[in-house]
Design a protein around this motif. Structure first.
Motif, PDB file in Angstrom:
ATOM      1  N   ARG A 193      27.271   4.819  25.525  1.00 33.97           N
ATOM      2  CA  ARG A 193      27.537   4.774  26.672  1.00 33.97           C
ATOM      3  C   ARG A 193      26.357   5.707  27.182  1.00 33.97           C
ATOM      4  O   ARG A 193      26.088   6.571  26.376  1.00 33.97           O
ATOM      5  N   ARG A 194      25.427   5.649  27.881  1.00 40.80           N
ATOM      6  CA  ARG A 194      24.343   6.546  28.097  1.00 40.80           C
ATOM      7  C   ARG A 194      25.267   7.524  29.425  1.00 40.80           C
ATOM      8  O   ARG A 194      24.330   8.109  29.290  1.00 40.80           O
ATOM      9  N   ASP A 195      25.628   6.987  30.821  1.00 42.40           N
ATOM     10  CA  ASP A 195      26.522   7.308  31.565  1.00 42.40           C
ATOM     11  C   ASP A 195      27.209   6.452  31.939  1.00 42.40           C
ATOM     12  O   ASP A 195      27.460   5.647  31.356  1.00 42.40           O
ATOM     13  N   ASP A 196      27.761   7.031  33.557  1.00 38.26           N
ATOM     14  CA  ASP A 196      28.433   6.199  33.923  1.00 38.26           C
ATOM     15  C   ASP A 196      28.529   4.808  34.247  1.00 38.26           C
ATOM     16  O   ASP A 196      28.967   3.904  34.201  1.00 38.26           O
ATOM     17  N   GLN A 197      27.242   4.641  34.013  1.00 33.23           N
ATOM     18  CA  GLN A 197      26.324   2.804  35.053  1.00 33.23           C
ATOM     19  C   GLN A 197      25.605   2.337  33.846  1.00 33.23           C
ATOM     20  O   GLN A 197      25.166   1.251  34.289  1.00 33.23           O
ATOM     21  N   THR A 198      25.599   3.172  32.657  1.00 33.82           N
ATOM     22  CA  THR A 198      24.950   2.260  31.856  1.00 33.82           C
ATOM     23  C   THR A 198      24.849   2.436  30.173  1.00 33.82           C
ATOM     24  O   THR A 198      25.603   3.450  29.677  1.00 33.82           O
ATOM     25  N   VAL A 199      24.292   1.117  29.919  1.00 32.20           N
ATOM     26  CA  VAL A 199      24.637   1.198  27.752  1.00 32.20           C
ATOM     27  C   VAL A 199      23.973   0.726  27.847  1.00 32.20           C
ATOM     28  O   VAL A 199      23.045  -0.193  27.863  1.00 32.20           O
ATOM     29  N   GLU A 200      23.796   0.465  26.437  1.00 32.09           N
ATOM     30  CA  GLU A 200      22.759   0.255  25.572  1.00 32.09           C
ATOM     31  C   GLU A 200      23.050  -0.395  23.908  1.00 32.09           C
ATOM     32  O   GLU A 200      23.726   0.266  23.659  1.00 32.09           O
ATOM     33  N   LEU A 201      22.445  -1.277  24.149  1.00 33.38           N
ATOM     34  CA  LEU A 201      22.552  -1.866  22.482  1.00 33.38           C
ATOM     35  C   LEU A 201      21.628  -1.340  21.271  1.00 33.38           C
ATOM     36  O   LEU A 201      20.692  -1.115  21.815  1.00 33.38           O
ATOM     37  N   PRO A 202      22.710  -0.967  20.302  1.00 35.03           N
ATOM     38  CA  PRO A 202      21.909   0.041  19.461  1.00 35.03           C
ATOM     39  C   PRO A 202      20.841  -0.934  18.773  1.00 35.03           C
ATOM     40  O   PRO A 202      20.947  -1.750  18.881  1.00 35.03           O
ATOM     41  N   GLN A 203      19.800  -0.656  18.574  1.00 40.42           N
ATOM     42  CA  GLN A 203      19.062  -1.177  17.738  1.00 40.42           C
ATOM     43  C   GLN A 203      19.078  -1.812  16.649  1.00 40.42           C
ATOM     44  O   GLN A 203      18.961  -3.400  16.239  1.00 40.42           O
ATOM     45  N   GLN A 204      19.811  -1.192  15.409  1.00 39.46           N
ATOM     46  CA  GLN A 204      20.748  -2.348  14.647  1.00 39.46           C
ATOM     47  C   GLN A 204      21.313  -3.279  14.415  1.00 39.46           C
ATOM     48  O   GLN A 204      21.495  -4.520  14.040  1.00 39.46           O
ATOM     49  N   LEU A 205      21.966  -3.547  15.589  1.00 38.00           N
ATOM     50  CA  LEU A 205      22.823  -4.440  16.661  1.00 38.00           C
ATOM     51  C   LEU A 205      21.731  -5.080  17.030  1.00 38.00           C
ATOM     52  O   LEU A 205      21.950  -6.865  17.197  1.00 38.00           O
ATOM     53  N   GLY A 206      20.489  -5.373  17.846  1.00 38.56           N
ATOM     54  CA  GLY A 206      19.639  -5.994  18.239  1.00 38.56           C
ATOM     55  C   GLY A 206      18.869  -7.138  17.062  1.00 38.56           C
ATOM     56  O   GLY A 206      19.041  -7.249  17.152  1.00 38.56           O
ATOM     57  N   LEU A 207      18.094  -6.184  16.025  1.00 42.91           N
ATOM     58  CA  LEU A 207      18.254  -6.630  15.319  1.00 42.91           C
ATOM     59  C   LEU A 207      18.589  -7.035  14.555  1.00 42.91           C
ATOM     60  O   LEU A 207      18.659  -8.834  14.037  1.00 42.91           O
TER      61      LEU A 207
END
Length: 746
Positions: A193-207
């Motif tokens: 969770r980056r802020d109230d409206q933003t999420v990010e996929l971690p690098q390890q999971l993306g790889l």
């Protein structure tokens, strides 16, 4: 792994490596860097890195992105780590990055400049930042527990970019209370969770979702370019046919603008209505009209007049171009297209302010357009003789792989436009490069013109006269025959076989130029491969019988006629009052109006006058069309951003850098410092330099050059005087620019 700075790596690099670096990255050499530290600083800036990346292919960029994903911009990483991220070891691509100073270090300690992350953005290769909590987690098991909707969401973010906007990130929830896929993934730690409206996929999971690789392995290989084999002679002949048709339309455009120039828009360029008008006259679509106008302008055959109401008018170069053989005319057009710093394909599109881009306007100027065209043709030149690409899109994909960061948003369109334009003017045919174009790319214009002349159909010396008063030219006519036929007939349809039609007006036009009825009859009898129809002979004789009975001269203008009844008929007509005709003899009338206007008025009134010269022979008063002085042709466009650097310049820059490195690492004694500039006391400097001259000792100096750049040097003075220090390497240093000096210690 021992970290090495870029400056230290450059300082220890061989002269050959630095020479190639400066040649490949021209911006690093201007102005000459004071030492390796300054060179490293320039090489590490985001702007310089972005320019260098424009020439890298997809595989090399993938290596650079893998280095950023591994964090090589913060601490060194090993080559094995990069190979694991790519799924392949790419030593050639890594060596190329080293050669461009985009990466440096040994295989176990590779580094990249922090500026590279600015170029590739916060998510290189479309991967997010690593999440420390996932390093020890079994990601396969975690993914197995995810539902189908959750895996679909993760797959979307794994394809990049790894950022998603959602309202479900507004509040932290537990796994038990999570009700949406986003909330469940956040609760499991598979999303950040980056802020109230933003999420990010971690690098390890993306790889992990990408199979452990930064890019799919197939993306690292250059795509194949499917081709169709052709005989080179077939390609050349097809291109010659297209070239002849293009030249015919360009000639027609120049004649149209000679008689009726198109106005220049207030904002510059050619208006939509004029493009449509020209299209109807030339039987061409808007795209072809734009290309014709742009190349006429680029070749200097037309220019905007400098009147209060400017118009597009042919220049004085037009007449010499029209009198050249077809191969010579094609050469002018092809060279102009190859070096044209404009993109005709942009015409008709909208700019950022939603304005339509007009042909011939400054909005179409793109200085790097010639480089894009040559890149397309150079790729075709790599194919076997006669081989042509099966489709333009395959060529687009290949060139996009070879330089994905070059060309911006127009990258792919420029390839499509280049192929379409090259096919239209006969530079390319059947997807293959012609023999003439190959010579043109090799800077052999004479060979290009000769090859095109050989491929073009040979001029024919006969026509086919039909019973319906049409004249068929089965191929390009000899220049003299073409001029004679065009004088007595109008073009009805053009192409590889041109159809002309003979009419009363066209015969009268021929008689107006001074040709006689007998000459016209002889033209068709001697040049027609078919019997001349009787109707044509009757038409010529009938028009000639009435033509020229009434003759005009200059008085400002005069009319004479042996038939006094016809003279009386003219005087009784309204035209006599309009042009103030008066009788000065039973068979002679005079007018204060110009002869050309008088004859036009008589013809409009139903008479058939002819112009008479001082010797009594009929002369042609038709205007030859407007002409304006030709502008100075533009310099040949550069094929890249910065001009190439010469070997001599490279040696000078390298010497400058090495001298700066030596000065920076030299041990020196007590330093004498003084401010640079006029009025400074240079006595201490003179004393030290005089001592060094007598003892032939090296001196470390700091100085400021004429551009205000401070640098250091180690020199051996040979003479000091007249405000100048002369060194053993023939360099001269003004004393007022020397800011400090010290003897070099042994």
């Amino acid at each position: 792994m021992a970290a090495t700075s870029l400056a230290d790596w450059l300082r220890s690099a061989s002269d050959d490596l630095l020479t190639e670096l400066l040649r490949a990255r021209r911006d690093l050499a201007t102005p000459p860097p004071a030492d390796s530290g300054v060179l490293a600083t320039r090489a590490g800036t985001a702007g310089s890195i972005a320019r260098a990346c424009e020439n890298l292919d997809t595989a090399t960029l993938a290596v650079l992105e893998a280095l950023l994903v591994a964090g090589a911009d913060t601490e060194p990483v090993g080559r094995q780590r990069i190979a694991g991220l790519l799924g392949a070891d790419l030593p050639e691509q890594l060596d190329r990055l080293r050669g461009l100073a985009l990466a440096w270090g040994e295989d176990d300690a590779l580094s990249v400049a922090p500026g590279a992350r600015e170029v590739f953005g916060p998510y290189p290769a479309g991967l997010g930042a690593p999440a420390p909590g996932l390093d020890e987690k079994d990601l396969d098991a975690a993914l197995a527990e995810a539902g189908e909707d959750e895996r679909a969401l993760l797959g979307t973010l794994a394809a990049g970019p790894p950022i998603g906007r959602t309202r479900d990130a507004a509040a932290a929830v537990t796994l038990a209370s999570a009700s949406t896929p986003v909330q469940r993934l956040l609760a499991r730690g598979l999303l950040l969770r980056r802020d109230d409206q933003t999420v990010e996929l971690p690098q390890q999971l993306g790889l992990a979702l990408r199979g452990g690789h930064v890019h799919p392995p197939e993306h690292l290989s250059e795509p194949e370019l499917p081709t169709n084999p052709h005989q080179q002679s077939t390609v050349d002949a097809t291109a010659a046919g297209e070239a002849m048709e293009f030249l015919r339309r360009l000639e027609a455009l120049l004649r149209l603008w000679s008689a009726q120039p198109s106005p220049v828009l207030k904002s510059g360029g050619l208006g939509v209505r004029e493009v449509r008008r020209l299209g109807r006259e030339l039987d061409a679509d808007d795209t072809r009209v734009t290309l014709l106008a742009e190349l006429a302008f680029g070749a200097g055959l037309v220019a905007a007049s400098e009147d209060s109401s400017p118009e597009w008018v042919p220049t004085t170069l037009t007449d010499s171009w029209l009198s050249s053989p077809p191969s010579g005319r094609w050469l002018v057009v092809a060279q102009s297209w190859l070096d044209l710093p404009r993109l005709p394909g942009l015409a008709g599109q909208k700019d950022v302010r939603d304005r339509t881009l007009a042909p011939l306007s400054e909005d179409l100027r793109r200085p790097l357009a010639p480089a894009a065209r040559r890149r397309v043709l150079d790729t075709l030149a790599e194919l076997p003789s006669g081989a042509g690409v099966k489709g333009v899109e395959e060529l687009v994909r290949l060139l996009a792989w070879r330089a994905p960061r070059r060309g911006g948003r127009l990258r792919d369109d420029m390839v499509r436009w280049a192929m379409a334009e090259a096919s239209a003017i006969g530079v390319v045919a059947l997807g293959a490069l012609t023999s003439a174009s190959g010579a043109l790319l090799g800077d052999d214009p004479h060979g290009a013109a000769s090859a095109m002349a050989e491929a073009m159909p040979q001029p024919v010396d006969q026509v086919l006269v039909q019973a319906d008063l049409t004249v068929v030219a089965p191929g390009p006519l000899e220049p003299e025959l073409a001029a004679d036929v065009e004088a007595v007939a109008d073009v009805e349809s053009a192409g590889h076989a041109t159809v002309y039609r003979v009419t009363e007006a066209s015969v009268r036009r021929a008689l107006d130029t001074g040709r006689t009825a007998g000459e016209l009859q002889e033209l068709f009898r001697s040049r027609s491969a078919t019997p001349v129809p009787q109707a044509l002979e009757y038409l010529i004789d009938d028009v000639a019988r009435r033509h020229g009975r009434l003759r005009g001269g200059v008085a400002a203008a005069f009319l004479r006629c042996d038939d006094e009844v016809l003279v009386a008929e003219v005087l009784g007509n309204q035209v006599a009052r309009e042009f103030e005709l008066r009788r000065i003899a039973p068979t002679v009338l005079v007018s204060p109006y110009p002869l050309a206007e008088l004859l036009d008025g008589l013809r409009a009134a139903g008479f058939a006058p002819a112009a008479e010269g001082p010797d009594g022979r009929i002369m042609d008063l038709r205007p030859s069309g407007r002409r304006i002085p030709a502008r100075r042709p533009p310099a040949r466009a550069a094929t890249g951003g910065l001009p190439a650097i010469s070997a001599e310049q490279l040696r000078a820059v390298l010497t400058h850098v090495r001298a700066g490195d030596r000065a920076a690492t030299t041990r020196r004694g007590t330093t004498v410092r003084l401010p640079a500039g006029g009025g400074a006391d240079t006595s201490a400097t003179l004393a030290l330099l005089s001592q060094a001259t007598r003892e032939q000792r090296e001196v470390w100096i700091g100085f400021v050059d004429a551009h205000g750049t401070a640098s250091q040097r180690v020199v051996t003075p040979v003479r000091v005087g007249g405000g100048i220090l002369e060194s053993s390497d023939n360099e001269r240093y003004p004393l007022h620019r020397i800011t400090s000096a010290a003897l070099v210690e042994d």
